[in-house]
Design an enzyme around this catalytic site. Structure first.
Site, PDB file in Angstrom:
ATOM      1  N   SER A 157       0.942  -0.872   0.036  1.00  0.00           N
ATOM      2  CA  SER A 157      -0.187   0.057  -0.033  1.00  0.00           C
ATOM      3  C   SER A 157       0.946   1.803   0.219  1.00  0.00           C
ATOM      4  CB  SER A 157      -1.043   0.125   0.746  1.00  0.00           C
ATOM      5  OG  SER A 157      -1.967   1.112   0.866  1.00  0.00           O
ATOM      6  N   ASP A 254      -9.906  -3.334  -6.512  1.00  0.00           N
ATOM      7  CA  ASP A 254      -8.618  -2.364  -5.393  1.00  0.00           C
ATOM      8  C   ASP A 254      -9.307  -0.727  -5.870  1.00  0.00           C
ATOM      9  OD1 ASP A 254      -6.722  -0.566  -4.113  1.00  0.00           O
ATOM     10  OD2 ASP A 254      -5.474  -2.201  -3.655  1.00  0.00           O
ATOM     11  N   HIS A 284      -8.525  -4.040  -1.525  1.00  0.00           N
ATOM     12  CA  HIS A 284      -7.424  -3.558  -1.175  1.00  0.00           C
ATOM     13  C   HIS A 284      -7.071  -4.558   1.124  1.00  0.00           C
ATOM     14  CE1 HIS A 284      -4.161  -0.438  -0.663  1.00  0.00           C
ATOM     15  NE2 HIS A 284      -4.563  -0.674   0.484  1.00  0.00           N
TER      16      HIS A 284
END
Length: 313
Positions: A157, A254, A284
């Protein structure tokens, strides 16, 4: 839209509900994440030892790092690990157990960086902390049992965004050499905040609201503007040539899907060897469900890529 989610990943949506982020909530969110991470049991039988160290920096502050060393004797390859958390939350306790497992499966020393968070430290403070850890890793390679010619960077991330930024910074400063960048659903482009996305992208976990808040905290300004701090937004780099081979993973649900696909395309066009995986039905942070088959596939793909880069397997 839950019908689009891989059934094995549905329980993870209860573990990671989408949040409406505000600066006033950050201390409580950070504390809650630390408590949750600290309560997770360590994996057994890895043979991995870990310890915490402090990395000095030129401006006088210290960057905490956590070092994971596999069983056996070196010199080992090294992975500089950068945790996720939208640039605003997280620490070296994030994914602690996963790092123990990864150090054993890849047979590498992992140095996890506890970089300074936004908004208290805006860009480029976080990537500068990661660069200081990279320099320290090379300087201390003999003591750490590391082969400095085999260094990879990895992140998830926001950590994936920082890993990408770190490769750009290291390239532009002439080193240290990085042989591989391993980017897991990386947060690469603040312009996603001002670009309309299909409703099902970012519907879960990390939403457009959270994304705008994270980028605003890091940049110290509204995302999507004309100018951004140097090395804060990897997707804005004009030249991606000369970067280390890349491995990029992202879920098909995502919010970062389009920016990750575009970054992979640009790397390929810049003649950077690039491997890209898109996992259907995955939101995500989907590997919060580590036993789900799609999470196992991602972990296996990532491990293979790291071993190939660091051991030539």
């Amino acid at each position: 839209m839950r019908d689009l989610v891989d059934p094995a990943l549905l329980p993870g949506l209860e573990l990671m509900p989408a949040l409406d982020l505000e600066e006033a909530y950050l201390p409580a969110i950070r504390e809650g994440m630390e408590q949750a991470s600290g309560a997770m049991p360590e994996p057994v039988g890895t043979g991995v030892q870990w310890r915490d160290e402090q990395v000095p920096t030129p401006d006088g502050h210290a960057v905490p790092v956590r070092i994971y060393t596999p069983a056996g004797s070196g010199p080992w390859p090294a992975i500089l690990q950068i945790h996720g958390g939208g640039y605003i939350v997280g620490s070296v306790t994030t994914g602690h157990g996963m790092m123990m497992t990864l150090a054993a499966s890849v047979e590498a020393v992992i140095i996890s960086v506890d970089y300074r968070l936004a908004p208290e430290t805006p860009a480029p403070g976080s990537v500068q902390d990661c660069y200081a850890a990279l320099l320290w890793l090379v300087d201390q390679s003999a003591q750490l049992g590391i082969d400095p010619s085999r260094i990879a960077v990895a992140g998830q991330s926001a950590g994936g965004g920082l890993a990408a930024a770190l490769t750009l910074l290291a390239r532009d400063r002439g080193g240290p050499a990085i042989v591989h960048q391993n980017l897991t659903y990386p947060m690469l482009d603040d312009r996603t905040c001002v670009t309309p996305q299909p409703d099902h992208l970012g519907a879960f976990v990390w939403t457009p609201q959270a994304n705008s808040f994270g980028w605003r905290c890091l940049l110290g300004q509204e995302p999507g503007g004309t100018n951004v701090p140097p090395y804060a937004v990897p997707a804005r780099a004009a030249d991606l040539s000369g970067l280390p081979p890349a491995f990029i993973t992202v879920g098909a649900l995502d919010l970062f899907l389009a920016e990750d696909l575009d970054y992979a395309r640009r790397l390929i066009e810049a003649k950077v060897p690039t491997e890209l995986h898109v996992y259907p039905g995955a939101y995500h942070g989907f590997d919060v469900m580590p036993d789900a088959p799609v999470s196992q596939r991602m972990k296996n793909d990532m491990t293979i890529a790291l071993r190939r880069a660091l051991h030539g397997d």
